[in-house]
Design a protein around this motif. Sequence first.
Motif, short mmCIF file in Angstrom:
data_model
loop_
_atom_site.label_atom_id
_atom_site.label_comp_id
_atom_site.label_asym_id
_atom_site.label_seq_id
_atom_site.Cartn_x
_atom_site.Cartn_y
_atom_site.Cartn_z
N ILE A 35 0.85 -1.19 0.00
CA ILE A 35 0.00 0.00 0.00
C ILE A 35 0.89 1.24 0.00
N ALA A 36 0.79 2.01 -1.08
CA ALA A 36 1.51 3.27 -1.17
C ALA A 36 0.56 4.46 -1.15
N THR A 37 -0.67 4.25 -1.60
CA THR A 37 -1.67 5.32 -1.62
C THR A 37 -2.94 4.85 -0.95
N LEU A 38 -3.37 5.59 0.06
CA LEU A 38 -4.58 5.27 0.83
C LEU A 38 -5.61 6.36 0.63
N VAL A 39 -6.84 5.95 0.33
CA VAL A 39 -7.97 6.88 0.24
C VAL A 39 -8.90 6.60 1.41
N THR A 40 -9.37 7.66 2.06
CA THR A 40 -10.36 7.50 3.11
C THR A 40 -11.65 8.19 2.70
N GLY A 41 -12.75 7.71 3.27
CA GLY A 41 -14.07 8.27 3.02
C GLY A 41 -15.03 7.76 4.07
N VAL A 42 -16.21 8.33 4.12
CA VAL A 42 -17.18 7.94 5.15
C VAL A 42 -17.79 6.58 4.83
N THR A 43 -18.22 6.38 3.59
CA THR A 43 -18.95 5.18 3.21
C THR A 43 -18.35 4.59 1.94
N ALA A 44 -18.27 3.28 1.89
CA ALA A 44 -17.67 2.59 0.74
C ALA A 44 -18.69 2.46 -0.40
N SER A 45 -19.18 3.59 -0.86
CA SER A 45 -20.11 3.62 -1.98
C SER A 45 -19.35 3.40 -3.29
N LEU A 46 -20.09 3.11 -4.34
CA LEU A 46 -19.45 2.94 -5.65
C LEU A 46 -18.79 4.24 -6.09
N ALA A 47 -19.40 5.37 -5.78
CA ALA A 47 -18.81 6.66 -6.14
C ALA A 47 -17.45 6.85 -5.47
N LEU A 55 -7.55 7.96 -8.47
CA LEU A 55 -6.35 8.45 -7.80
C LEU A 55 -5.27 7.39 -7.67
N GLY A 56 -5.54 6.19 -8.15
CA GLY A 56 -4.56 5.11 -8.07
C GLY A 56 -4.42 4.52 -6.69
N ALA A 57 -5.51 4.49 -5.92
CA ALA A 57 -5.45 3.99 -4.55
C ALA A 57 -5.13 2.50 -4.51
N ASP A 58 -4.34 2.12 -3.53
CA ASP A 58 -4.07 0.72 -3.24
C ASP A 58 -5.04 0.18 -2.20
N ALA A 59 -5.56 1.07 -1.38
CA ALA A 59 -6.48 0.68 -0.32
C ALA A 59 -7.43 1.83 -0.01
N ILE A 60 -8.61 1.46 0.47
CA ILE A 60 -9.62 2.43 0.88
C ILE A 60 -9.98 2.13 2.34
N LEU A 61 -10.08 3.17 3.14
CA LEU A 61 -10.45 3.02 4.55
C LEU A 61 -11.70 3.85 4.81
N VAL A 62 -12.74 3.22 5.37
CA VAL A 62 -14.01 3.90 5.58
C VAL A 62 -14.56 3.62 6.97
N HIS A 63 -15.59 4.38 7.32
CA HIS A 63 -16.35 4.14 8.55
C HIS A 63 -17.49 3.16 8.29
N HIS A 64 -18.16 3.32 7.16
CA HIS A 64 -19.27 2.44 6.79
C HIS A 64 -18.83 1.50 5.67
N GLY A 65 -18.56 0.27 6.03
CA GLY A 65 -18.15 -0.72 5.05
C GLY A 65 -19.29 -1.64 4.66
N TYR A 66 -19.01 -2.94 4.61
CA TYR A 66 -19.97 -3.92 4.10
C TYR A 66 -20.28 -4.99 5.16
N ILE A 88 -11.49 -6.51 -9.10
CA ILE A 88 -10.85 -6.38 -10.42
C ILE A 88 -9.59 -5.53 -10.33
N HIS A 89 -9.64 -4.47 -9.53
CA HIS A 89 -8.51 -3.55 -9.45
C HIS A 89 -7.57 -3.86 -8.29
N ASP A 90 -7.84 -4.96 -7.57
CA ASP A 90 -6.95 -5.45 -6.51
C ASP A 90 -6.75 -4.40 -5.42
N VAL A 91 -7.85 -3.76 -5.02
CA VAL A 91 -7.82 -2.70 -4.01
C VAL A 91 -8.42 -3.23 -2.71
N SER A 92 -7.72 -3.01 -1.62
CA SER A 92 -8.20 -3.45 -0.31
C SER A 92 -9.23 -2.48 0.26
#
Length: 249
Positions: A35-47, A55-66, A88-92
Amino acid sequence: MGRTELAQYLGQALDITRFRDYCPNGLQVEGRDRIATLVTGVTASLALIEAALDLGADAILVHHGYFWRGEDQRIVGMRQRRLKSLLIHDVSLFAFHLPLDMHVDFGNNAQLARQLGLRPDGRFGEDGLGWLGVASTEVRTVGELAKLVEERLHRRPLLIGDPTQALGRIGWCTGAAQNMIGDAIDAGVSVYLSGEVSEPTVHLARESGISYLACGHHATERYGVQALGEHIAEKFNIMHRFIDIDNPA
């Protein structure tokens, strides 16, 4: 940094094993090892996923997941589209619900207090999920507090109560914690803040003589995940970007 290293660090830092939650906390979808690039957001929506991919994220960190308790477990429709994009994009995907609400530094309640200048001095409710404290000396009435919420959170709160009421003890719990208003009343607050409002909330506030501020579920929970992402970026020297997918709820 390694995906496993990040998962272990977050699990320990947020003390995820102590919570009886409605979803799994931690790594929910496994992506690439590094993981070199991390994106954070409130909810793991498709948007959010699509913006993170741009942004080329390797991982996404959220409060509302699945994988919420009681949900349809089939991988169809919206869930299929979200998971397909990640796989498909191998993103955590990392998600932290109650542990992120509770954390004393990165938690949503702690960060909301910082946004509004509240000084915490106690807890209430099950597992101490709700926070207690007082406002800064510059904010003296419920109406002034509501105005401050609008300025800092960019969301006009729904105020149940008298705007001229003097502030005393304040209780707050972000998100959909309007059902904790009874516990807040028992804790002796004069004002209670949360994200959402339900029909009984109005009557409880009016008949108990306290004021209630519904400040927005999304609006109150923007800040914990940002603070956690910034901490991770600084500690492990990786790139971090918070993406705010607006939600009026």
